[in-house]
Design a protein around this motif. Sequence first.
Motif, PDB file in Angstrom:
ATOM      1  N   UNK A 171      38.371 -93.188 -88.479  1.00 21.16           N
ATOM      2  CA  UNK A 171      39.646 -92.516 -88.730  1.00 21.16           C
ATOM      3  C   UNK A 171      39.543 -91.012 -88.656  1.00 21.16           C
ATOM      4  N   UNK A 172      38.419 -90.473 -89.083  1.00 20.57           N
ATOM      5  CA  UNK A 172      38.207 -89.035 -89.008  1.00 20.57           C
ATOM      6  C   UNK A 172      38.076 -88.580 -87.571  1.00 20.57           C
ATOM      7  N   UNK A 173      37.378 -89.347 -86.775  1.00 20.23           N
ATOM      8  CA  UNK A 173      37.158 -88.987 -85.373  1.00 20.23           C
ATOM      9  C   UNK A 173      38.455 -89.094 -84.576  1.00 20.23           C
ATOM     10  N   UNK A 174      39.256 -90.093 -84.845  1.00 19.11           N
ATOM     11  CA  UNK A 174      40.445 -90.354 -84.041  1.00 19.11           C
ATOM     12  C   UNK A 174      41.737 -89.745 -84.589  1.00 19.11           C
ATOM     13  N   UNK A 175      41.676 -89.037 -85.693  1.00 18.09           N
ATOM     14  CA  UNK A 175      42.903 -88.507 -86.311  1.00 18.09           C
ATOM     15  C   UNK A 175      43.594 -87.487 -85.414  1.00 18.09           C
ATOM     16  N   UNK A 176      42.872 -86.522 -84.906  1.00 17.60           N
ATOM     17  CA  UNK A 176      43.486 -85.483 -84.074  1.00 17.60           C
ATOM     18  C   UNK A 176      43.941 -86.037 -82.728  1.00 17.60           C
ATOM     19  N   UNK A 177      43.123 -86.827 -82.013  1.00 23.13           N
ATOM     20  CA  UNK A 177      43.633 -87.404 -80.766  1.00 23.13           C
ATOM     21  C   UNK A 177      44.854 -88.301 -80.971  1.00 23.13           C
ATOM     22  N   UNK A 178      44.909 -89.016 -82.074  1.00 23.46           N
ATOM     23  CA  UNK A 178      46.079 -89.860 -82.351  1.00 23.46           C
ATOM     24  C   UNK A 178      47.317 -89.003 -82.605  1.00 23.46           C
TER      25      UNK A 178
END
Length: 65
Positions: free
Chosen positions: A15-22
Motif C-alpha cells: 500500500x505504501x509503494x502503490x499509494x502515489x501511483x494509485x
Amino acid sequence: MSGTQRRRSGPRRLGTVLAVPAAIAGVTLIGLVSALTGDGLRNFVSWVALAVPVVIVVRAWLRRG
C-alpha cells in the motif's frame, strides 16, 4: 545525501509503494471522464487533472538532472 533525504532500508508495504501511483491514476481517470462527459467547467477540470501527471514527471525529471 542530506539529513532531510533519508532512504528507508528494508521492505515496504504494498500500500505504501502503490499509494502515489494509485492517486495519479485516479486523478487521470477523473480527467479523462470529465473530458468525455461535458463542456465548460468539465473541460477545465479535465485540463487540470490531465496536467497533474505531466507536472509530476517533469518535476521528477528536473530533480534528477
